[in-house]
Design an enzyme around this catalytic site. Structure first.
Site, PDB file in Angstrom:
ATOM      1  N   ALA A 639       0.853  -1.188   0.000  1.00 15.70           N
ATOM      2  CA  ALA A 639       0.000   0.000   0.000  1.00 15.70           C
ATOM      3  C   ALA A 639       0.883   1.230   0.000  1.00 15.70           C
ATOM      4  O   ALA A 639       1.927   1.263   0.645  1.00 15.70           O
ATOM      5  CB  ALA A 639      -0.916   0.012   1.223  1.00 15.70           C
ATOM      6  N   GLY A 640       0.491   2.239  -0.771  1.00 11.18           N
ATOM      7  CA  GLY A 640       1.220   3.492  -0.838  1.00 11.18           C
ATOM      8  C   GLY A 640       0.419   4.627  -0.226  1.00 11.18           C
ATOM      9  O   GLY A 640      -0.655   4.426   0.356  1.00 11.18           O
ATOM     10  N   ASP A 756      14.958  12.310   0.507  1.00 16.12           N
ATOM     11  CA  ASP A 756      14.463  11.173   1.308  1.00 16.12           C
ATOM     12  C   ASP A 756      15.237   9.912   0.965  1.00 16.12           C
ATOM     13  O   ASP A 756      14.666   8.840   0.796  1.00 16.12           O
ATOM     14  CB  ASP A 756      12.966  10.966   1.054  1.00 16.12           C
TER      15      ASP A 756
END
Length: 995
Positions: A639-640, A756
């Site tokens: 899941a994103g 990131d």
């Protein structure tokens, strides 16, 4: 009363219930009793201490008396009621053989009088007693040996009464069950110590638990006595079952200390061919008549294929019925078939000396699809027929015809022929009757022109032959056309499939598209109104080989001129490059302060999609739209932020189908969410590098909206390393790091800041190639100032553990802050996915970095790599290396593997709080806390049982001790030994100094 349930359903339910009941019964633990005083019929004659003298009364000592149990059966008991609590009174049993058990249980039934109810109550009165045991290989105990004290006896527990007898109270007895072990010698004694108690020992039962024999998962496991906490039992396959698979191992199961089988067995047993599993996988039963099972496995029996049968049970294959067969290429689970019926409606078309035959397919193909035809030609004289021979040719071929027509050429005029067309399939040769065929007789037309002869060669080149021949004389008809047949002659002769035909209206022809230096056999024949004559005798001609370069002055001159032009162009390009490089060195505006050059004109630079007035325009420019019919979603893998992440297949016309990862946008999204979701695609679409995740395209014309990227089989790098802890060599890890650095070098050269960079955002494919992904936090690096930075919006989330201090404090992101994050990724890789800064809070991490604390080297980390990490963690961002420098440094390490053998030892320098944090020493007061701190709590019971009850004892453990404790995984051994090394260092260095 009828419930409307069919008998077959009732039988199925009854079988299931029976199998479940058998399974429940089979998992109950068995007990084997080693001693039970309730069954003794004579005196126990146990040893007491102190022993009464001849004139001394037994008052206050252990005394054996007869009594009645709760069922009024006579039993032998021991009782004691001490009048003086200062003495210690012992009672010892006879030697009890352990019979192979390593853990035994002792069930005690006793009564005890409340101290306040005793007439001789004193302060030393107790309502407890102690239980001990002593091991021995022989029955060597005497009234004085072993000594009556805790050592050599081993204390089991202090036993307290749950129910106490008091005056006028209810009479209840106590039942206590205690565990002894581990036992290693042939037998043991039980000893009871009373120190002021008034009690009666009603019965003592000693037993151990064992796992009963068990049948499960087509495997039979024998009765097993647990020798340790968990005992491995090796079973065997049930009858009519066997191990299946190239790496099949005997079935195994684990017997727990309490006599219960643990979990499901690891079994490779499957039913043999002809048998299927039954009764809840407790047996392999034979396939019924009319059914078969071809191969071993878990599948059920199947009905026999069409036109086959079996009359016996347990058949691995079904035999064909009479008249039916299987071809050699057919498998045993395919239906049986038969030869086809003959072709019919054979129809000839005669053109003087050539015939075209056509026919209809057989009425019965035999149940097969491999139908073909062959044609046989025979010339018939007055009494017999003979094969036509090589003078006759067939188009397209004589045998293996898949169509239903053939042309036969080269027949003699006015001659009777018999043509036979045969239909065959894969089982025609197996039939007793032989192939089915249909025949027809025909007679050719009148006389045709005489033979053409005298073929000669006019000219020859590498790829052509020019031929001519004399025009035949004395013919009855005018020659309408000539036909040539020319065949490439191989070493093994002329093959029919290499022959070609060419027609000509004149007596000369040019044969083109020929192979160089190859010999061809050529024949010619003439066609008149009565048809074709037969071919002339074959004559051989050869094409020319390649011309020698030295024999052609013009070609040599051309080559020399071309080489000269190439050299001239190379010199000019080199001069231009040198002039431009010198100008750049002289121009300070083209050079930065570290000597690295900004990209010149013509080099691709990243374009921020958020600078577009319409973000959809950036998506259309950088991402390719894919038709939704080309994508097939197979399963959800995660899941994103915006929706699910799936694995699927992408099949673009003209390209090979391949696996892809698909990010979907969940329903009910806003326009902003859609723009943010697709912005990552417009970012990825600008990158093309082997270490950057590749964007296949997007789907926006249908719902859901999707982003399609290449599929990385091993997933995120951090979880992949944790799953394979200790399984990769340093050179392999450096290779992964080099790939990540190469991808980041490409991004920095495109003026792109990731923001990131972490192991969780690095993906790994099946070849261990690492690729940078997840561009949700990154932004464009502005170049319009002397200090290029990116200032994030207020409230933006920052991954503290991976972020440089200036980015945390001032929200200033540069390629130098990405270098800091890369150093953290290096630490993650070399520690096999350990969490940076472990369990420290984010604020603690910020404070530690401000005080110049840095992460210590992971276990067995090469010194050069840790030094490179420290370079990446320089407080001044201008002092950090560039990604180009990092790639160069890693290449040197890869070219010199010996440098990776120099490891950074934690004990080489003074300790500091982060080292203590990693080792779990700063706050651990027990072995259990220490194991939880290093995430090895699964071994807690093994450590405690082995006697490691304090932190100080852990410093003496070595690799051999870990094997005895059951720590067999190499990664777990390294982690525990590394932490133990830190324990030793702390014991030697009482003062903590900053690292």
């Amino acid at each position: 009363m009828s419930w409307g349930i069919s008998p077959s359903v009732m039988r199925l339910v009854w079988r299931s219930v029976t199998a479940l009941w058998i399974l429940l019964l089979s998992t109950q633990a068995d007990e084997e009793v080693l001693m039970n005083t309730k069954t003794e019929t004579s005196d126990l004659k146990w040893t007491t201490y102190p022993r009464p003298s001849g004139s001394e009364e037994a008052s206050g000592l252990w005394e054996e008396v007869s009594g009645l149990d709760e069922e009024n059966n006579s039993v032998r008991t021991y009782q004691i009621c001490q009048s003086d609590g200062l003495a210690s009174h012992w009672l010892r049993s006879k030697l009890i053989a352990r019979r192979g058990a390593s853990q035994v249980y002792v069930e005690l039934r006793f009564t005890m009088i409340e101290c306040s109810s005793r007439s001789t109550h004193h302060r030393s009165c107790k309502e407890t007693f102690n239980l001990y045991y002593y091991q021995s290989d022989t029955d060597d105990a005497t009234p004085t040996h072993p000594a009556w004290m805790e050592n050599p006896y081993i204390k089991v527990d202090t036993v307290a009464a749950d129910y106490l007898l008091r005056k006028g109270g209810e009479k209840k007895f106590n039942v206590k069950t205690l565990r002894l072990g581990p036992l290693t010698k042939r037998g043991f004694y039980l000893a009871f110590q009373a120190q002021g108690a008034c009690m009666a020992l009603l019965s003592v039962r000693v037993f151990f638990k064992k796992c009963p024999s068990l049948t499960r998962s087509l495997s039979v496991f024998p009765e097993t006595i647990p020798r340790s906490l968990v005992q491995e039992a090796v079973g065997e396959c049930v009858r009519n079952a066997a191990l299946h698979g190239p790496k099949a191992r005997p079935p195994k199961m684990f017997c727990a200390e309490d006599g219960q089988w643990v979990d499901q067995p690891s079994s490779s047993c499957t039913c043999s061919p002809g048998y299927e599993a039954g009764s809840g996988e407790l047996e392999c039963r034979a396939c019924p008549a009319g059914h078969f099972k071809l191969s071993p496995g878990a599948g059920p029996c199947s009905p026999c294929p069409e036109s086959s049968h079996t009359g016996e049970m347990g058949a691995a294959a079904c035999v064909c019925r009479p008249g039916y067969h299987r071809a050699s290429t057919d498998t045993l689970d395919m239906p049986c078939t038969r030869p086809p019926s003959p072709p019919h409606s054979l129809f000839p078309q005669i053109n003087d000396t050539s015939v075209t035959l056509e026919w209809s397919e057989p009425v019965d193909s035999g149940g097969r699809s491999d139908l073909s035809y062959s044609v046989e030609c025979r010339v018939c004289a007055t009494t017999s027929c003979l094969p036509c021979g090589d003078s006759v040719s067939y188009r397209p071929t004589q045998r293996g015809l898949t169509g239903r027509s053939v042309s036969v050429w080269g027949l003699r005029p006015h001659t009777t022929y018999t043509f036979t067309v045969t239909a065959v399939n894969g089982v025609s040769l197996l039939s007793v009757q032989g192939p089915a065929s249909e025949s027809i007789n025909i007679t050719t037309g009148q006389h045709v022109p005489v033979l053409v002869s005298g073929i000669r060669q006019s000219t020859a080149t590498e790829s052509s032959l020019t031929l001519h021949w004399p025009i035949p004389t004395h013919t009855h008809y005018n020659i309408l056309q000539y036909q040539l047949r020319y065949c490439e002659k191989q070493e093994r002769g002329v093959e029919e499939h290499s022959c070609r035909y060419k027609e000509s209206v004149s007596n000369h022809v040019v044969l083109s598209d020929l192979r160089r230096a190859t010999q061809y056999e050529v024949q010619v024949r003439a066609r008149t109104q009565s048809g074709y004559s037969i071919f002339s005798q074959a004559k051989s001609f050869r094409t020319l080989p390649d011309e020698d370069v030295s024999s052609s002055p013009l070609l040599v001159t051309g080559i020399l001129i071309a080489v000269g032009m190439i050299l001239l162009i190379a010199v000019v390009c080199l001069a231009i490059y040198c002039i431009r490089k010198q100008n750049r060195l002289k121009d300070p505006e083209l050079s930065d302060k570290n000597g690295q050059y900004l990209m010149g004109q013509g080099v691709k630079v990243y374009i921020d999609p958020f600078t577009y007035e319409d973000p959809n325009e950036a998506v259309r420019e950088f991402a390719k739209e894919i038709d939704v019919s080309c994508v097939k979603i197979e399963e959800v893998i995660g899941a994103g932020e915006f929706g699910e992440v799936c694995r699927g297949r992408l099949r673009v016309p003209g390209k090979k189908e391949n696996y892809v990862a698909i990010k979907t946008l969940k329903g009910g999204y806003t326009d902003k969410q859609r723009r943010d979701f697709l912005s990552e695609a417009s970012i990825m679409g600008q990158f093309h590098h082997p270490n950057i995740i590749h964007l296949e395209g997007i789907i926006t014309a249908s719902c859901p909206v999707m982003i399609i990227t290449e599929f990385m089989e091993n997933g995120a790098l951090d979880s992949f390393l944790r799953l394979n802890d200790g399984q990769f060599t340093p050179i392999q890890l450096v290779g992964m790091l080099r790939g990540i650095a190469s991808g980041m070098k490409y991004l920095s050269e495109m003026s792109y800041v990731h923001r990131d960079l972490a192991a969780r955002n690095i993906l790994v494919n099946s070849n261990l190639v690492c690729k940078v992904s997840d561009f949700g936090l990154s932004r464009f690096l502005q170049e319009n100032s002397s200090d290029p930075t990116y200032t994030s919006s207020l409230g933006g989330k920052i991954p503290i553990r991976w972020t440089a201090p200036e980015a945390i404090a001032f929200r200033k992101f540069t390629s130098a802050s990405d270098v800091w994050s890369y150093g953290i990724v290096m630490w993650e890789v070399m520690s096999f996915g350990e969490r940076p800064y472990w369990d420290m809070s984010n604020q603690d991490v910020i404070n530690a970095i401000e005080q110049d604390y840095r992460l210590p080297p992971p276990p067995e980390c090469p010194s050069h790599l840790h030094q490179l990490m420290l370079d990446c963690w320089q407080k001044e961002r201008t002092a950090r290396p560039r990604f180009a420098n990092i790639v160069s440094a890693l290449d040197k390490l890869i070219r010199n593997p010996a440098s990776l053998k120099i490891t950074a030892h934690d004990g080489a320098g003074p300790s500091h709080p982060l080292l203590d944090q990693r080792s779990g020493l700063s706050s651990c007061s027990s072995v259990a806390e220490w194991l939880r701190a290093i995430k090895m709590e699964r071994y807690e019971e093994s450590f405690i049982q082995a006697g490691y009850t304090s932190i100080q004892l852990l410093t003496h453990i070595n690799a051999e001790d870990l094997l005895r404790l059951g720590v067999t995984l190499a990664g777990h051994q390294k982690k525990i030994l590394s932490s133990i090394q830190a324990l030793r260092i702390q014991n030697k260095s009482p003062n903590n100094i900053l690292y």
